[in-house]
Scaffold this active site. Structure first.
Site, PDB file in Angstrom:
ATOM      1  N   ASP A   1     -29.295  17.845  25.789  1.00 65.30           N
ATOM      2  CA  ASP A   1     -28.950  16.713  24.923  1.00 65.30           C
ATOM      3  C   ASP A   1     -29.908  16.591  23.743  1.00 65.30           C
ATOM      4  OD1 ASP A   1     -27.069  16.156  26.852  1.00 65.30           O
ATOM      5  OD2 ASP A   1     -27.730  14.093  27.196  1.00 65.30           O
TER       6      ASP A   1
ATOM      7  N   HIS B   1     -33.453  18.117  27.520  1.00 65.26           N
ATOM      8  CA  HIS B   1     -33.356  17.832  26.088  1.00 65.26           C
ATOM      9  C   HIS B   1     -34.009  18.950  25.267  1.00 65.26           C
ATOM     10  CE1 HIS B   1     -32.899  14.069  28.258  1.00 65.26           C
ATOM     11  NE2 HIS B   1     -32.219  13.620  27.220  1.00 65.26           N
TER      12      HIS B   1
END
Ligand SMILES: [Zn+2]
Length: 215
Positions: free
Chosen positions: A10, A164
């Site tokens: 993400d 991430h």
């Protein structure tokens, strides 16, 4: 150990970070899904990196336009729809045809993630909401996430991991993590388990209620 693991990344893509993630995946012939913050795509070099993600067989999804206040706490339909629609438009042909959308909400699953207006918009427009099982605090503890994730892999037969691809140093641990998972006999797959898609191509399941604000 047995089981399956779906990898999701993400908040990127990020120059200087995502290239290393892509290299680690390519070296092991592994597929993943990347959830992109729409406004970020207009920054220099970002779209090229998103195009590389796509060209290497990974899937791209929508992770809101600004990654601001979670959509369940905005209270403004036009703003919420904009967060979704602008990103989808910006992704264009790079977006997975099932129109993956991942709400932002600092890792916790709950009613703050979507408003009823946002959920209705996603359903009416055929989106697929993609959740996660393993949130391992990699943005906050970049050197601890890999071991934390490894310790949790037996929580269910098929886990969806979120990390991430941002410049925290966390992704430096990705190659070791992947090798350990593969050595343990866990299959890394690109598909999503049913339990991770409370809205699938516009069709809601009961689980969608768990992430929509109760009026
Ligand atoms: Zn995020």
């Amino acid at each position: 150990m047995t089981g399956r693991l779906t990898l999701t990344f993400d908040n990127g893509p990020t120059p200087g970070v995502t290239e290393g993630v892509l290299d680690a995946l390519r070296e092991r012939d592994l597929p993943a899904t990347f959830f992109v913050v729409g406004s970020w795509l207009d920054s220099p070099g970002i779209r090229e990196l998103a195009e590389r993600v796509h060209a290497e067989g990974h899937w791209l999804g929508n992770h809101t336009y600004t990654h601001g206040v979670p959509l369940g706490r905005r209270g403004d339909r036009a703003v919420e729809v904009g967060e979704i629609a602008l990103t989808q438009e910006s992704l264009g042909d790079l977006a997975h045809p099932d129109k993956f959308f991942r709400p932002n909400g600092a890792g916790s699953v709950g009613h703050h993630l979507l408003s009823q207006d946002a959920a209705d918009y996603l359903a009416e427009n055929g989106f697929t909401v993609v959740m996660w099982d393993l949130y391992v605090r990699d943005p906050h503890e970049p050197d601890l996430w890999a071991d934390r994730a490894l310790a949790r892999l037996d929580e269910r037969e098929w886990n969806v991991l979120v990390t991430h691809d941002v410049p925290t140093g966390a992704m430096d641990h990705l190659p070791r993590f992947l090798d350990t998972v593969l050595d343990a006999g866990i299959e890394i797959v690109q598909e999503l388990p049913e339990h991770a898609t409370p809205l699938l191509r516009g069709q809601p399941t009961a689980a969608l209620n768990d992430i929509v604000t109760t009026a």
